[in-house]
Motif scaffolding. Structure first.
Motif, PDB file in Angstrom:
ATOM      1  N   ILE A  71     -34.238 -33.732  23.417  1.00 18.41           N
ATOM      2  CA  ILE A  71     -33.859 -33.475  22.020  1.00 18.41           C
ATOM      3  C   ILE A  71     -35.147 -33.378  21.199  1.00 18.41           C
ATOM      4  O   ILE A  71     -35.938 -34.316  21.160  1.00 18.41           O
ATOM      5  N   LYS A  72     -35.334 -32.237  20.540  1.00 22.10           N
ATOM      6  CA  LYS A  72     -36.540 -32.083  19.708  1.00 22.10           C
ATOM      7  C   LYS A  72     -36.323 -32.662  18.304  1.00 22.10           C
ATOM      8  O   LYS A  72     -37.265 -33.097  17.654  1.00 22.10           O
ATOM      9  N   GLY A  73     -35.070 -32.573  17.844  1.00 25.30           N
ATOM     10  CA  GLY A  73     -34.801 -33.063  16.499  1.00 25.30           C
ATOM     11  C   GLY A  73     -33.315 -33.177  16.260  1.00 25.30           C
ATOM     12  O   GLY A  73     -32.511 -32.715  17.077  1.00 25.30           O
ATOM     13  N   CYS A  74     -32.951 -33.806  15.168  1.00 27.38           N
ATOM     14  CA  CYS A  74     -31.531 -33.828  14.813  1.00 27.38           C
ATOM     15  C   CYS A  74     -31.362 -34.022  13.316  1.00 27.38           C
ATOM     16  O   CYS A  74     -32.316 -34.378  12.602  1.00 27.38           O
ATOM     17  N   VAL A  75     -30.166 -33.731  12.862  1.00 26.00           N
ATOM     18  CA  VAL A  75     -29.856 -33.885  11.443  1.00 26.00           C
ATOM     19  C   VAL A  75     -28.525 -34.604  11.321  1.00 26.00           C
ATOM     20  O   VAL A  75     -27.582 -34.320  12.067  1.00 26.00           O
ATOM     21  N   ALA A  76     -28.480 -35.555  10.401  1.00 30.08           N
ATOM     22  CA  ALA A  76     -27.240 -36.284  10.126  1.00 30.08           C
ATOM     23  C   ALA A  76     -26.913 -36.093   8.652  1.00 30.08           C
ATOM     24  O   ALA A  76     -27.796 -36.243   7.796  1.00 30.08           O
ATOM     25  N   TRP A  88     -34.592 -35.859  11.566  1.00 29.35           N
ATOM     26  CA  TRP A  88     -35.586 -36.566  12.382  1.00 29.35           C
ATOM     27  C   TRP A  88     -36.156 -35.592  13.404  1.00 29.35           C
ATOM     28  O   TRP A  88     -35.411 -34.824  14.020  1.00 29.35           O
ATOM     29  N   TYR A  89     -37.481 -35.625  13.600  1.00 30.57           N
ATOM     30  CA  TYR A  89     -38.083 -34.777  14.633  1.00 30.57           C
ATOM     31  C   TYR A  89     -39.071 -35.597  15.446  1.00 30.57           C
ATOM     32  O   TYR A  89     -39.638 -36.585  14.972  1.00 30.57           O
ATOM     33  N   GLU A 105     -32.956 -27.570  11.525  1.00 31.89           N
ATOM     34  CA  GLU A 105     -32.004 -28.643  11.209  1.00 31.89           C
ATOM     35  C   GLU A 105     -31.548 -28.538   9.749  1.00 31.89           C
ATOM     36  O   GLU A 105     -30.385 -28.773   9.436  1.00 31.89           O
TER      37      GLU A 105
ATOM     38  N   LEU B  20     -20.979 -40.681   7.375  1.00 35.44           N
ATOM     39  CA  LEU B  20     -21.477 -39.573   8.221  1.00 35.44           C
ATOM     40  C   LEU B  20     -20.368 -38.541   8.435  1.00 35.44           C
ATOM     41  O   LEU B  20     -19.274 -38.890   8.881  1.00 35.44           O
ATOM     42  N   ASP B  22     -21.389 -35.176   9.647  1.00 36.68           N
ATOM     43  CA  ASP B  22     -21.840 -34.176  10.625  1.00 36.68           C
ATOM     44  C   ASP B  22     -23.147 -34.621  11.256  1.00 36.68           C
ATOM     45  O   ASP B  22     -23.965 -35.285  10.610  1.00 36.68           O
ATOM     46  N   ILE B  23     -23.314 -34.267  12.513  1.00 43.98           N
ATOM     47  CA  ILE B  23     -24.582 -34.495  13.198  1.00 43.98           C
ATOM     48  C   ILE B  23     -24.825 -33.318  14.132  1.00 43.98           C
ATOM     49  O   ILE B  23     -23.902 -32.824  14.776  1.00 43.98           O
ATOM     50  N   LYS B  24     -26.067 -32.836  14.124  1.00 46.32           N
ATOM     51  CA  LYS B  24     -26.428 -31.700  14.978  1.00 46.32           C
ATOM     52  C   LYS B  24     -27.755 -32.005  15.664  1.00 46.32           C
ATOM     53  O   LYS B  24     -28.544 -32.816  15.168  1.00 46.32           O
ATOM     54  N   PHE B  25     -28.006 -31.312  16.782  1.00 49.46           N
ATOM     55  CA  PHE B  25     -29.204 -31.589  17.574  1.00 49.46           C
ATOM     56  C   PHE B  25     -29.972 -30.307  17.865  1.00 49.46           C
ATOM     57  O   PHE B  25     -29.370 -29.236  18.040  1.00 49.46           O
ATOM     58  N   PHE B  26     -31.294 -30.436  17.969  1.00 51.79           N
ATOM     59  CA  PHE B  26     -32.121 -29.322  18.440  1.00 51.79           C
ATOM     60  C   PHE B  26     -32.469 -29.635  19.883  1.00 51.79           C
ATOM     61  O   PHE B  26     -33.274 -30.523  20.150  1.00 51.79           O
ATOM     62  N   GLY B  28     -34.021 -29.868  23.534  1.00 53.58           N
ATOM     63  CA  GLY B  28     -35.372 -29.700  24.069  1.00 53.58           C
ATOM     64  C   GLY B  28     -35.375 -28.837  25.322  1.00 53.58           C
ATOM     65  O   GLY B  28     -34.329 -28.379  25.791  1.00 53.58           O
ATOM     66  N   GLU B  42     -31.729 -40.414  25.212  1.00 56.04           N
ATOM     67  CA  GLU B  42     -32.777 -39.986  24.277  1.00 56.04           C
ATOM     68  C   GLU B  42     -32.288 -40.106  22.824  1.00 56.04           C
ATOM     69  O   GLU B  42     -33.054 -40.472  21.938  1.00 56.04           O
TER      70      GLU B  42
END
Lengths: 208, 62
Positions: A71-76, A88-89, A105, B20, B22-26, B28, B42
């Motif tokens: 996971i490179k980053g996420c947004v809440a 967060w990154y 994000e 909360l 919504d939550i999303k992920f980038f 890797g 992680e």
């Protein structure tokens, strides 16, 4: 999670281009200056404008120490009396990747609504791991749309001439990426003939 | 038993109670080689770092 039935997403790639256009125009209106390159994100950059356009009171951005391989980053995103989002990154990312991850994000905050919010994190995670194709789940499709949006925010239409000029001068994708402070892969995708045609048509036909 | 998944879902539920939506992920580079448990492991590291306030200063990111 949709039961593997294909559907048409309620947010289309062209909508994402328009949303990014609105952010850049709003930024220029707010600052009274044309947007500069590399596009500023933090400290009065486009994130403040995204906050306004997305109608979110506060967007916090924090770099935290974790490996970043999966996971490179996420947004809440939170909604109470006030609205708030945290991005967060990973500290493992270089400058260009950090900027791209923050933007992507933040793009979720622009294109997100109750139709594509993550209601089932396990389904979303498995969709990302299995790389399921578009048209199966709106929350997963939102990942691709956010990528488009981030690309348009970091390389907006106003930078198009400069981008193509650098390409015509023989600069490599890496050298162009270095100038714009974005990941090299983003330039490769942006200059891909299919993506170039889609965005050029969108910019020209919609008079963006 | 999916310990990491359960741990994250517990945090997720607590955060939903705090608003909360919504939550999303980038993802890797290794996401397609990972399992659900790897992913949530992680993710739990991110939550732990956030809750410990371990913020890394990045003046290079602008």
């Amino acid at each position: 999670m949709n039961d593997q039935t294909s559907f048409e997403n309620h947010v289309r790639p062209i909508d994402v281009v328009l949303i990014a256009r609105d952010v850049i125009q709003e930024y220029q209106k707010r600052t009274g200056e044309p947007i500069e390159f590399p596009v500023p994100i933090l400290n009065g950059g486009i994130l403040d404008t995204i906050s306004t356009v997305a109608n979110i009171d506060t967007i916090d951005v924090e770099c935290l120490k974790w490996p970043g391989d999966i996971i490179k980053g996420c947004v809440a995103r939170y909604q109470n009396k006030d609205s708030k989002a945290s991005i967060w990154y990973s500290s493992s990312l270089n400058t260009c990747w950090s900027r791209f991850v923050i933007c992507k994000e933040a793009a979720h905050l622009l294109i997100g609504d109750d139709k594509n919010y993550t209601t089932d994190p396990v389904a979303l995670v498995n969709g990302l791991i299995d790389q399921i194709p578009p048209g199966v789940d709106e929350a997963i499709d939102a990942e691709n749309l956010a990528l488009y949006c981030a690309m348009e925010l970091l390389i907006p239409k106003v930078s198009r001439d400069a981008l193509y000029k650098m390409e015509n001068e023989g600069l490599s994708d890496y050298e162009i990426a270095y100038e714009l402070k974005v990941p090299e892969q983003l330039i490769t995708v942006r200059l891909n003939p299919q993506m170039r045609k889609f965005l050029d048509d969108a910019h020209d036909n919609l008079a963006l | 038993m999916n310990i990491e998944t359960e741990k994250f879902l517990q945090w997720h539920k607590q955060e939903q109670d705090k608003g909360l939506i919504d939550i999303k992920f980038f993802p890797g580079h290794d996401v397609d080689r990972s399992t659900q448990e790897d992913f949530f492991r992680e993710l739990n590291l991110i939550v732990a770092a956030k809750e410990a306030g371990k913020i890394v200063e990045r003046p290079d990111v602008f």
